[in-house]
Design a protein around this motif. Structure first.
Motif, PDB file in Angstrom:
ATOM      1  N   ALA A 118      12.631   6.764  -7.709  1.00  0.00           N
ATOM      2  CA  ALA A 118      13.378   8.011  -7.810  1.00  0.00           C
ATOM      3  C   ALA A 118      12.667   9.093  -6.990  1.00  0.00           C
ATOM      4  N   ARG A 119      13.487   9.893  -6.298  1.00  0.00           N
ATOM      5  CA  ARG A 119      13.041  10.987  -5.424  1.00  0.00           C
ATOM      6  C   ARG A 119      12.506  10.502  -4.081  1.00  0.00           C
ATOM      7  N   GLU A 120      12.344   9.189  -3.924  1.00  0.00           N
ATOM      8  CA  GLU A 120      11.852   8.642  -2.664  1.00  0.00           C
ATOM      9  C   GLU A 120      12.932   7.827  -1.956  1.00  0.00           C
ATOM     10  N   THR A 121      13.497   6.849  -2.663  1.00  0.00           N
ATOM     11  CA  THR A 121      14.530   6.005  -2.050  1.00  0.00           C
ATOM     12  C   THR A 121      15.879   6.132  -2.751  1.00  0.00           C
ATOM     13  N   PHE A 122      15.908   6.787  -3.892  1.00  0.00           N
ATOM     14  CA  PHE A 122      17.174   7.125  -4.549  1.00  0.00           C
ATOM     15  C   PHE A 122      16.938   8.356  -5.410  1.00  0.00           C
ATOM     16  N   GLN A 123      18.026   8.991  -5.806  1.00  0.00           N
ATOM     17  CA  GLN A 123      17.901  10.148  -6.692  1.00  0.00           C
ATOM     18  C   GLN A 123      19.030  10.119  -7.710  1.00  0.00           C
ATOM     19  N   TYR A 124      18.762  10.711  -8.860  1.00  0.00           N
ATOM     20  CA  TYR A 124      19.772  10.819  -9.897  1.00  0.00           C
ATOM     21  C   TYR A 124      20.551  12.119  -9.715  1.00  0.00           C
ATOM     22  N   THR A 125      21.858  12.006  -9.831  1.00  0.00           N
ATOM     23  CA  THR A 125      22.736  13.169  -9.739  1.00  0.00           C
ATOM     24  C   THR A 125      23.657  13.173 -10.957  1.00  0.00           C
ATOM     25  N   GLU A 126      24.471  14.188 -11.064  1.00  0.00           N
ATOM     26  CA  GLU A 126      25.408  14.249 -12.194  1.00  0.00           C
ATOM     27  C   GLU A 126      26.437  13.123 -12.130  1.00  0.00           C
ATOM     28  N   ASN A 127      26.564  12.517 -10.938  1.00  0.00           N
ATOM     29  CA  ASN A 127      27.496  11.397 -10.784  1.00  0.00           C
ATOM     30  C   ASN A 127      26.799  10.043 -10.770  1.00  0.00           C
ATOM     31  N   GLY A 128      25.523  10.033 -11.146  1.00  0.00           N
ATOM     32  CA  GLY A 128      24.772   8.782 -11.166  1.00  0.00           C
ATOM     33  C   GLY A 128      23.757   8.718 -10.037  1.00  0.00           C
ATOM     34  N   ALA A 129      23.179   7.535  -9.861  1.00  0.00           N
ATOM     35  CA  ALA A 129      22.148   7.357  -8.839  1.00  0.00           C
ATOM     36  C   ALA A 129      22.772   7.310  -7.446  1.00  0.00           C
ATOM     37  N   VAL A 130      22.077   7.917  -6.475  1.00  0.00           N
ATOM     38  CA  VAL A 130      22.526   7.928  -5.079  1.00  0.00           C
ATOM     39  C   VAL A 130      21.364   7.471  -4.200  1.00  0.00           C
ATOM     40  N   GLY A 131      21.612   6.493  -3.341  1.00  0.00           N
ATOM     41  CA  GLY A 131      20.586   6.010  -2.425  1.00  0.00           C
ATOM     42  C   GLY A 131      20.288   7.017  -1.338  1.00  0.00           C
ATOM     43  N   LEU A 132      19.031   7.058  -0.921  1.00  0.00           N
ATOM     44  CA  LEU A 132      18.599   8.044   0.070  1.00  0.00           C
ATOM     45  C   LEU A 132      18.335   7.447   1.446  1.00  0.00           C
TER      46      LEU A 132
END
Length: 199
Positions: A118-132
C-alpha cells in the motif's frame, strides 16, 4: 512501430538452474526483446533461492508513515524497497515460473508479498484498491507437468495475472508450456509463441 523498450525486469522462479523450461524460454524471449531494443537495460532478479517471509517488524514498518520510520524499520523494508524500485523502473516485466503443486513457487509468492505494498504499488480509495503501476507490459512464461494453464486447477497463472492487475499492470500475456508430462510438444509450441511475440 512500437517504441523501444527502456528497462526489462526479468524474474526467474524455477528451482532448477539447468534444464528449466521457463528459464530457457524466458532467456530466449528477453534476448529477442533486447535485439529489438539494444539500449534497453535488463534487471535480472532470480528469486529461486528464496526471499525473507513477511515478519511482524516488516508489517509494522509498512503501516508506519515513511517520514516517521525508525532506522530499524527502514532496514526491515530495505530489500522490499529494492524490489519495488526494480518493478517501478521497468516498462516490461518477464516472469518465468513453473507450476508447483498447482500454484507458484513459495519463493515467487515471497516476492509478491514484498512488492504488493500500500502507498507504493497500490492505494486504497473510497472505491477500493487501485493499482499504481499502470502503463507497463508483463509476460508470464509458465511451465507445468500436468496442470492446464487457465483451467480451474491453475492457481499459478490466474493468480499472477490477478496480482499484476491489482498493482495496475493489466496488459499481461501468458506464454504456457503446460502439461509437459502429458504432451512434451507443448514446449515447442511455447517456444514458437515466444519467438512470435518477441518479433
Amino acid at each position: 512501430m512500437s517504441a523501444p523498450l527502456k528497462t526489462i525486469l526479468h524474474i526467474n522462479a524455477s528451482a532448477r538452474a539447468t534444464g528449466s523450461v521457463t528459464r530457457d524460454l524466458g532467456q530466449t524471449f528477453v534476448t529477442r526483446l533486447v535485439a529489438k531494443s539494444p539500449d534497453a537495460e535488463v534487471i535480472a532478479r532470480d528469486v529461486s533461492q528464496g526471499l525473507p517471509f513477511l515478519s511482524e517488524e516488516w508489517i509494522g514498518a509498512t503501516f508506519t508513515d515513511p517520514a516517521a520510520r525508525s532506522a530499524e524499520q527502514k532496514e526491515a523494508l530495505a530489500l522490499s524497497d529494492t524490489l519495488v524500485g526494480e518493478l517501478k523502473a521497468a516498462d516490461t516485466i518477464v516472469i518465468g515460473t513453473p507450476v508447483y503443486n498447482f500454484s507458484v513457487p513459495a519463493a515467487l509468492k515471497a516476492w509478491i508479498d514484498m512488492i504488493a505494498r500500500a502507498r507504493e504499488t497500490f492505494q486504497y480509495t473510497e472505491n477500493g484498491a487501485v493499482g499504481l503501476l499502470q502503463g507497463k507490459k508483463a509476460y508470464i512464461i509458465i511451465a507445468s507437468g500436468g496442470t492446464k494453464v487457465g483451467s480451474e486447477i491453475d492457481f499459478a497463472g490466474t493468480y499472477l495475472k490477478h496480482i499484476l492487475g491489482f498493482i495496475g499492470i493489466s496488459d499481461v500475456t501468458i506464454i504456457a508450456a503446460d502439461q509437459l508430462m502429458i504432451d512434451p510438444d507443448n514446449r515447442d509450441a511455447a517456444l514458437a509463441q515466444t519467438l512470435e511475440l518477441a518479433a
